[in-house]
Design a protein around this motif. Sequence first.
Motif, PDB file in Angstrom:
ATOM      1  N   CYS A   1     -26.212 114.322  36.377  1.00 20.29           N
ATOM      2  CA  CYS A   1     -26.469 113.031  35.704  1.00 20.29           C
ATOM      3  C   CYS A   1     -25.492 111.973  36.191  1.00 20.29           C
ATOM      4  O   CYS A   1     -25.874 110.813  36.393  1.00 20.29           O
ATOM      5  CB  CYS A   1     -26.395 113.195  34.187  1.00 20.29           C
ATOM      6  N   GLU A   2     -24.261 112.363  36.411  1.00 23.71           N
ATOM      7  CA  GLU A   2     -23.266 111.435  36.963  1.00 23.71           C
ATOM      8  C   GLU A   2     -23.681 111.016  38.378  1.00 23.71           C
ATOM      9  O   GLU A   2     -23.588 109.838  38.738  1.00 23.71           O
ATOM     10  CB  GLU A   2     -21.900 112.118  36.992  1.00 23.71           C
ATOM     11  N   GLY A   3     -24.168 111.966  39.159  1.00 30.38           N
ATOM     12  CA  GLY A   3     -24.642 111.656  40.507  1.00 30.38           C
ATOM     13  C   GLY A   3     -25.838 110.725  40.495  1.00 30.38           C
ATOM     14  O   GLY A   3     -25.982 109.861  41.364  1.00 30.38           O
ATOM     15  N   ARG A   4     -26.705 110.893  39.501  1.00 25.30           N
ATOM     16  CA  ARG A   4     -27.871 110.007  39.393  1.00 25.30           C
ATOM     17  C   ARG A   4     -27.427 108.577  39.084  1.00 25.30           C
ATOM     18  O   ARG A   4     -27.959 107.620  39.656  1.00 25.30           O
ATOM     19  CB  ARG A   4     -28.839 110.503  38.322  1.00 25.30           C
ATOM     20  N   ARG A   5     -26.466 108.423  38.181  1.00 26.36           N
ATOM     21  CA  ARG A   5     -25.958 107.073  37.883  1.00 26.36           C
ATOM     22  C   ARG A   5     -25.351 106.450  39.141  1.00 26.36           C
ATOM     23  O   ARG A   5     -25.558 105.267  39.428  1.00 26.36           O
ATOM     24  CB  ARG A   5     -24.932 107.123  36.755  1.00 26.36           C
ATOM     25  N   GLU A   6     -24.623 107.255  39.886  1.00 33.89           N
ATOM     26  CA  GLU A   6     -24.003 106.779  41.121  1.00 33.89           C
ATOM     27  C   GLU A   6     -25.069 106.380  42.141  1.00 33.89           C
ATOM     28  O   GLU A   6     -24.979 105.309  42.753  1.00 33.89           O
ATOM     29  CB  GLU A   6     -23.118 107.882  41.688  1.00 33.89           C
ATOM     30  N   SER A   7     -26.082 107.216  42.310  1.00 39.65           N
ATOM     31  CA  SER A   7     -27.130 106.898  43.289  1.00 39.65           C
ATOM     32  C   SER A   7     -27.922 105.670  42.866  1.00 39.65           C
ATOM     33  O   SER A   7     -28.338 104.872  43.707  1.00 39.65           O
ATOM     34  CB  SER A   7     -28.051 108.099  43.520  1.00 39.65           C
ATOM     35  N   ARG A   8     -28.128 105.496  41.564  1.00 39.46           N
ATOM     36  CA  ARG A   8     -28.824 104.306  41.065  1.00 39.46           C
ATOM     37  C   ARG A   8     -28.025 103.047  41.439  1.00 39.46           C
ATOM     38  O   ARG A   8     -28.590 102.039  41.846  1.00 39.46           O
ATOM     39  CB  ARG A   8     -28.989 104.407  39.545  1.00 39.46           C
ATOM     40  N   ARG A   9     -26.705 103.145  41.300  1.00 40.27           N
ATOM     41  CA  ARG A   9     -25.837 102.017  41.653  1.00 40.27           C
ATOM     42  C   ARG A   9     -25.918 101.735  43.171  1.00 40.27           C
ATOM     43  O   ARG A   9     -25.981 100.592  43.595  1.00 40.27           O
ATOM     44  CB  ARG A   9     -24.394 102.331  41.238  1.00 40.27           C
ATOM     45  N   HIS A  10     -25.970 102.803  43.967  1.00 44.99           N
ATOM     46  CA  HIS A  10     -26.056 102.642  45.417  1.00 44.99           C
ATOM     47  C   HIS A  10     -27.397 102.019  45.828  1.00 44.99           C
ATOM     48  O   HIS A  10     -27.432 101.164  46.713  1.00 44.99           O
ATOM     49  CB  HIS A  10     -25.871 103.988  46.115  1.00 44.99           C
TER      50      HIS A  10
ATOM     51  N   HIS B   1     -31.656 109.630  45.171  1.00 49.89           N
ATOM     52  CA  HIS B   1     -31.917 109.423  43.742  1.00 49.89           C
ATOM     53  C   HIS B   1     -33.105 110.269  43.287  1.00 49.89           C
ATOM     54  O   HIS B   1     -33.059 110.918  42.244  1.00 49.89           O
ATOM     55  CB  HIS B   1     -32.169 107.940  43.465  1.00 49.89           C
ATOM     56  N   ALA B   2     -34.145 110.292  44.084  1.00 46.28           N
ATOM     57  CA  ALA B   2     -35.334 111.083  43.743  1.00 46.28           C
ATOM     58  C   ALA B   2     -35.012 112.578  43.728  1.00 46.28           C
ATOM     59  O   ALA B   2     -35.473 113.314  42.844  1.00 46.28           O
ATOM     60  CB  ALA B   2     -36.457 110.793  44.736  1.00 46.28           C
ATOM     61  N   GLU B   3     -34.221 113.026  44.680  1.00 43.83           N
ATOM     62  CA  GLU B   3     -33.832 114.443  44.727  1.00 43.83           C
ATOM     63  C   GLU B   3     -33.008 114.829  43.503  1.00 43.83           C
ATOM     64  O   GLU B   3     -33.212 115.893  42.916  1.00 43.83           O
ATOM     65  CB  GLU B   3     -33.045 114.738  45.999  1.00 43.83           C
ATOM     66  N   ILE B   4     -32.093 113.971  43.118  1.00 39.26           N
ATOM     67  CA  ILE B   4     -31.258 114.251  41.947  1.00 39.26           C
ATOM     68  C   ILE B   4     -32.107 114.266  40.681  1.00 39.26           C
ATOM     69  O   ILE B   4     -31.909 115.116  39.808  1.00 39.26           O
ATOM     70  CB  ILE B   4     -30.091 113.237  41.843  1.00 39.26           C
ATOM     71  N   ASP B   5     -33.066 113.350  40.577  1.00 40.97           N
ATOM     72  CA  ASP B   5     -33.977 113.351  39.425  1.00 40.97           C
ATOM     73  C   ASP B   5     -34.710 114.687  39.320  1.00 40.97           C
ATOM     74  O   ASP B   5     -34.841 115.254  38.234  1.00 40.97           O
ATOM     75  CB  ASP B   5     -34.998 112.219  39.529  1.00 40.97           C
ATOM     76  N   GLY B   6     -35.205 115.174  40.451  1.00 44.08           N
ATOM     77  CA  GLY B   6     -35.898 116.464  40.461  1.00 44.08           C
ATOM     78  C   GLY B   6     -34.980 117.595  40.047  1.00 44.08           C
ATOM     79  O   GLY B   6     -35.366 118.478  39.270  1.00 44.08           O
ATOM     80  N   LEU B   7     -33.750 117.575  40.541  1.00 47.51           N
ATOM     81  CA  LEU B   7     -32.777 118.605  40.186  1.00 47.51           C
ATOM     82  C   LEU B   7     -32.479 118.561  38.689  1.00 47.51           C
ATOM     83  O   LEU B   7     -32.414 119.609  38.027  1.00 47.51           O
ATOM     84  CB  LEU B   7     -31.488 118.416  40.989  1.00 47.51           C
ATOM     85  N   ILE B   8     -32.314 117.383  38.147  1.00 47.10           N
ATOM     86  CA  ILE B   8     -32.031 117.241  36.714  1.00 47.10           C
ATOM     87  C   ILE B   8     -33.175 117.814  35.884  1.00 47.10           C
ATOM     88  O   ILE B   8     -32.938 118.515  34.894  1.00 47.10           O
ATOM     89  CB  ILE B   8     -31.743 115.764  36.357  1.00 47.10           C
TER      90      ILE B   8
END
Length: 124
Positions: free
Chosen positions: A110-119, A40-47
């Motif tokens: 952003c879709e991946g971030r929502r998914e990781s948040r759910r995980h 989740h943190a990695e995806i946030d940085g990428l976004i």
Amino acid sequence: MATPPSEYAMSRTPHFQELRTASGSDNLQGCFHFLFTQQHAEIDGLINVLREKRDELFKKIERMEKLVEEGEGFCVFHDAGNAGLECMKETLKTDKKMLAGLTDLLEVACEGRRESRRHVSRFE
């Protein structure tokens, strides 16, 4: 806390053993929580990076469009100006394609971030 894994388990699951060590947890819930929190943190940085690059490219396109618009008024009367104008139009077309691709990639992130948040929430 679970019992430490046997030598057999450690030799058969080296990647999970590495995850267990990194997470500092001997149970799967803790390991998965760590894994998905990191993701989740990695995806946030990428976004954040993608948004910054998208915004920079958008501004560049706006400037180039203004240059083309101005250039159409006088560049066509000069050999170098006409060639430059054509090159600017090609560049503008390519930049717009890159902007579209960057925007699509940002949507996937952003879709991946929502998914990781759910995980993450599943393993809290």
